[in-house]
Scaffold this active site. Structure first.
Site, PDB file in Angstrom:
ATOM      1  N   PHE A  52      -7.983  -4.593   1.146  1.00 36.08           N
ATOM      2  CA  PHE A  52      -7.050  -5.676   1.436  1.00 36.08           C
ATOM      3  C   PHE A  52      -5.878  -5.088   2.196  1.00 36.08           C
ATOM      4  CE2 PHE A  52      -3.392  -8.402   0.804  1.00 36.08           C
ATOM      5  CZ  PHE A  52      -3.906  -9.625   1.195  1.00 36.08           C
ATOM      6  N   ASP A  58      -2.968   2.922   3.721  1.00 38.82           N
ATOM      7  CA  ASP A  58      -2.191   1.732   3.355  1.00 38.82           C
ATOM      8  C   ASP A  58      -1.685   1.943   1.935  1.00 38.82           C
ATOM      9  OD1 ASP A  58      -1.324  -0.694   2.334  1.00 38.82           O
ATOM     10  OD2 ASP A  58      -2.865  -1.875   3.347  1.00 38.82           O
ATOM     11  N   LYS A 101       5.728  -3.794  -0.628  1.00 37.02           N
ATOM     12  CA  LYS A 101       5.900  -4.192  -2.029  1.00 37.02           C
ATOM     13  C   LYS A 101       7.069  -3.525  -2.778  1.00 37.02           C
ATOM     14  CE  LYS A 101       1.521  -6.383  -2.815  1.00 37.02           C
ATOM     15  NZ  LYS A 101       0.378  -6.158  -1.956  1.00 37.02           N
TER      16      LYS A 101
HETATM   17  C1  LIG Z   1      -0.113  -6.728  -0.696  1.00 38.73           C
HETATM   18  C2  LIG Z   1      -0.819  -5.797   0.215  1.00 38.73           C
HETATM   19  C3  LIG Z   1      -0.737  -5.951   1.612  1.00 38.73           C
HETATM   20  C4  LIG Z   1      -0.059  -7.123   2.261  1.00 38.73           C
HETATM   21  O1  LIG Z   1       1.309  -7.150   2.019  1.00 38.73           O
HETATM   22  P1  LIG Z   1       2.125  -8.506   2.301  1.00 38.73           P
HETATM   23  O2  LIG Z   1       3.537  -8.119   2.014  1.00 38.73           O
HETATM   24  O3  LIG Z   1       1.571  -9.533   1.381  1.00 38.73           O
HETATM   25  O4  LIG Z   1       1.914  -8.864   3.715  1.00 38.73           O
HETATM   26  C5  LIG Z   1      -1.330  -5.004   2.400  1.00 38.73           C
HETATM   27  N1  LIG Z   1      -1.975  -3.959   1.864  1.00 38.73           N
HETATM   28  C6  LIG Z   1      -2.071  -3.770   0.536  1.00 38.73           C
HETATM   29  C7  LIG Z   1      -2.781  -2.579   0.002  1.00 38.73           C
HETATM   30  C8  LIG Z   1      -1.508  -4.692  -0.338  1.00 38.73           C
HETATM   31  O5  LIG Z   1      -1.637  -4.528  -1.646  1.00 38.73           O
END
Ligand SMILES: *Cc1c(COP(=O)(O)O)cnc(C)c1O
Length: 416
Positions: free
Chosen positions: A145, A230, A263
């Protein structure tokens, strides 16, 4: 009729605030479960005065919990002094937050940060960096994700998220989770980057098998491709290391080329960051090739600075590792939990009887916010300030919650 049955039938009928919500907001999130009005430390309160232990922290966002004085002071002082400028100008919080991120990441000379407003945007910037290699193939992992904007969405594996928006950004392939050979085989001389989460968050708090990050680093280095991690969910202390790539077991000593953050970084203020490791990666994005009005906004970066400094001063990252380990020990002793995944304070609880949704609903009734991240697994991502008593209190309550969930499911089935 029992209390919980009353609560359940009340839930079935739309409340007044839910009707107002649906009248005003796009229906992308379904129906929110509670109307929250206040937070303090590890707890939030709903409009009916019920208190909940927040073991999700707004999806791994509120690293310092709710209304932490360090964030309240930093943001209050900043908005009273200088709230927003543009990138025609610079501000101290912007420079200091970037320097702090680089120092904590132990990024080499020449490394730099681009600030944005969300995880998806942090990944968009990373994706643009990868395009500047002159190649466009990106290797991602099934279960990934990376966000909902078009570029981040293309990197995300779930077909149901992507299908309604095709055609998407081309060039992305997804290799099976945990398959090192498949990863190595997919990386070739057309590959711009291998792009993945060091621990997959949304697919259930899944750790890659031992050796996976090393394999990704070897495969990318061999063909001159970038390794992008990520860390939107795993970064900023969540796994018990400042960044998951530094976690002794998860990171395997690998140096990435790019990491993305969001986050937890702002502790509740919206902010994302893309970190380019080293001068060669930094120079891939030239002046004018990327930007954002809010990039490095003083308010958001002041909050980020407060988060990073407070986590450091209070030793909360090491504490996340210790607390995570004691929670893991306690959970491992429960019949209701068949497996505990993750690291630090990002934990996946595989439930012996599955039924994660029903268990999360029963937990909410019992005063705990947890997330049914898959059909059979709960995710815990509490604030890093959570106390051992709070966390272990939930562990002690869990068998009762699972029993409540089973009883409610049985009575619902009996009634239908
Ligand atoms: C939540 C998340 C995203 C997206 O972040 P947003 O602030 O919702 O755009 C991308 N990568 C990972 C691993 C995430 O957990």
């Amino acid at each position: 009729m029992s209390c919980t049955a009353t609560a359940r039938s009340a839930e079935a009928a739309e409340t007044a605030w839910q009707a107002e919500y649906h009248d005003a907001l796009m229906p992308v999130f379904g129906t929110p479960q509670r109307l929250l009005v206040r937070g303090q430390g590890s707890h939030v309160w709903d409009a009916d005065g019920n208190r909940y232990l927040d073991l999700l922290s707004g999806i791994a966002v509120n690293a310092l919990g709710h209304a932490h004085p360090a964030i309240v002071e930093a943001v209050t002082e900043q908005i009273s002094t200088l709230g927003h400028i543009s990138n025609f100008f610079a501000s101290r919080p912007q420079i200091e937050a970037a320097s702090e991120v680089l120092a904590l990441a132990k990024a080499p000379e020449g490394s730099t940060v681009f600030f944005s407003n969300s995880g998806a945007e942090a990944n968009e910037a990373a994706l643009k960096i990868t395009r500047r290699t002159g190649r466009s193939k990106i290797v991602c992992v099934e279960g990934s994700f990376h966000g909902r904007t078009m570029g981040a969405l293309a990197l995300t594996s779930k077909a149901a998220y992507r299908a309604p928006f095709e055609p998407g950004v081309p060039g992305v392939v997804h290799v099976p989770f945990g398959d090192e050979a498949a990863l190595r085989a997919a990386v070739d001389s057309d590959t711009a980057a291998v792009f993945f989460e060091p621990v997959q968050g949304e697919s259930g708090v899944r750790r890659h098998p031992q050796g996976y990050l090393t394999a990704a680093r070897e495969a990318t280095s061999a063909v001159g491709a970038l390794l992008v991690l990520d860390e939107v969910q795993t970064g900023v202390g969540r796994t018990g290391a400042w960044f998951a790539f530094q976690h002794p077991e998860i990171g395997e000593g690998v140096s990435p080329d790019v990491i993305t953050l969001a986050k937890g970084l702002g502790g509740g203020m919206p902010i994302g960051a893309t970190v380019a490791f080293g001068a060669d990666v930094t120079k891939l994005l030239q002046a004018g090739q990327h930007g954002s009005t809010f990039s490095g906004n003083p308010l958001a970066t002041a909050a980020a600075l407060a988060v990073l400094r407070t986590l450091g001063q209070e030793g909360l990252v090491d504490r996340a590792a210790q607390l995570g380990a004691s929670a893991r020990d306690a959970l491992t002793g429960l019949d209701e939990v068949s497996e505990v995944t993750g690291a630090g304070l990002l934990l996946g609880l595989e439930l012996s009887d599955g039924q994660a949704k029903a268990v999360a609903a029963a937990a909410l009734e019992a005063g705990y916010i947890v997330n049914p991240v898959t059909e059979t697994r709960l995710r815990l991502a509490p604030p890093l300030i959570v106390t051992e008593d709070e966390l272990l209190g939930f562990v002690r309550a869990l068998p009762g919650i699972v029993a409540d969930a089973a009883a409610q499911t049985a009575s619902a089935e009996g009634a239908s």
